[in-house]
Write a protein that holds these residues in place. Structure first.
Motif, short mmCIF file in Angstrom:
data_model
loop_
_atom_site.label_atom_id
_atom_site.label_comp_id
_atom_site.label_asym_id
_atom_site.label_seq_id
_atom_site.Cartn_x
_atom_site.Cartn_y
_atom_site.Cartn_z
N LEU A 184 0.83 -1.19 0.00
CA LEU A 184 0.00 0.00 0.00
C LEU A 184 0.87 1.25 0.00
N ALA A 185 0.47 2.25 -0.76
CA ALA A 185 1.20 3.51 -0.74
C ALA A 185 0.80 4.30 0.51
N ALA A 186 1.75 4.97 1.10
CA ALA A 186 1.48 5.80 2.27
C ALA A 186 0.41 6.83 1.93
N GLY A 187 -0.49 7.04 2.89
CA GLY A 187 -1.57 7.99 2.70
C GLY A 187 -2.87 7.38 2.20
N ARG A 188 -2.79 6.14 1.72
CA ARG A 188 -3.99 5.48 1.21
C ARG A 188 -4.81 4.90 2.36
N ARG A 189 -6.08 4.74 2.11
CA ARG A 189 -6.99 4.12 3.06
C ARG A 189 -7.06 2.62 2.77
N MET A 190 -7.14 1.83 3.81
CA MET A 190 -7.16 0.37 3.63
C MET A 190 -8.03 -0.26 4.69
#
Lengths: 110, 112
Positions: free
Chosen positions: B13-19
């Motif tokens: 996951l890229a930093a800043g993304r919601r998961m």
């Protein structure tokens, strides 16, 4: 501060011998203590629960003791087998939640 | 199925993304838990739920949220992922508080 301590060094043991793991705790007053097994890449699996008024509990080749004076639990695997190789976690009730030790790896050498 | 399932198995996951990490159990257990496991730090409790409709904070709740709309599902959401949330996440359940916990297979999350 509260601590649950298990030996960070792996225990290497010859097949057929008894493996003994230690779980020491500080600043907890657990009503019970649990032991789990964890294999690489998998979730922990419950093995045994022992209550504060029980000195010893057995399940097949496993034996657990619980000494509330020493604040210690010992976990024994008798007649160890290579399939017993895994990481073993102790857990106890603390702050209204189950608190886990970091685990102790056992390697059984054929 | 019997037990606990988690999805996805792994994620980058890229930093800043919601998961959202999903957790479902079919044992009708009341209590459910989310842990993270990091090398050298062991299992640490993130959030828990004693019964459907209630949730509570564990040892390391910051940056995570949970919901418990029904007995079976207990999703864990990272609103804005950071690299320090790189870890293996385990969901667990028990039929009541303090009883043996049943763990899922885990989700390996990497935040870049």
């Amino acid at each position: 501060s509260q601590k649950i301590e298990q030996n960070s060094e792996a225990l290497n043991i010859q097949e057929g011998k008894t493996a003994t793991l230690t779980c020491n705790y500080t600043n907890y007053s657990p009503a019970y203590l649990q032991w789990y097994r964890q294999d690489p890449g998998r979730g922990p699996v419950f093995l045994l629960l022992i209550r504060e008024n029980e000195k010893e509990k057995r399940k097949e080749r496993l034996k657990v003791t619980f000494d509330t004076t020493l604040k210690q639990s010992l976990f024994h695997i008798t007649a160890s087998q290579p399939a017993d190789s895994a990481t073993y976690l102790c857990a106890l009730d603390g702050n209204n939640r189950l608190a886990f030790g970091k685990g102790n790896q056992v390697v059984v050498i054929p | 199925i019997a037990g606990i399932t988690q999805a996805p198995t792994s994620q980058i996951l890229a930093a800043g993304r919601r998961m959202t990490l999903r957790c479902t159990q079919d044992m009708r257990h009341n209590a459910m838990y989310w842990y993270r496991q990091d090398l050298g730090l062991g299992l640490r409790l993130i959030h828990y739920s004693n019964t459907a409709g209630t949730t509570g904070k564990g040892e390391v709740p910051d940056g995570y949220s949970v919901s418990r709309a029904n007995t079976d599902d207990f999703p864990l959401t990272l609103a804005s992922a950071v690299p320090s949330q790189t870890s293996v996440y385990f969901c667990a359940s028990s039929d009541r508080d303090y009883n043996e916990q049943f763990f899922g297979p885990g989700t390996r999350l990497t935040v870049l």
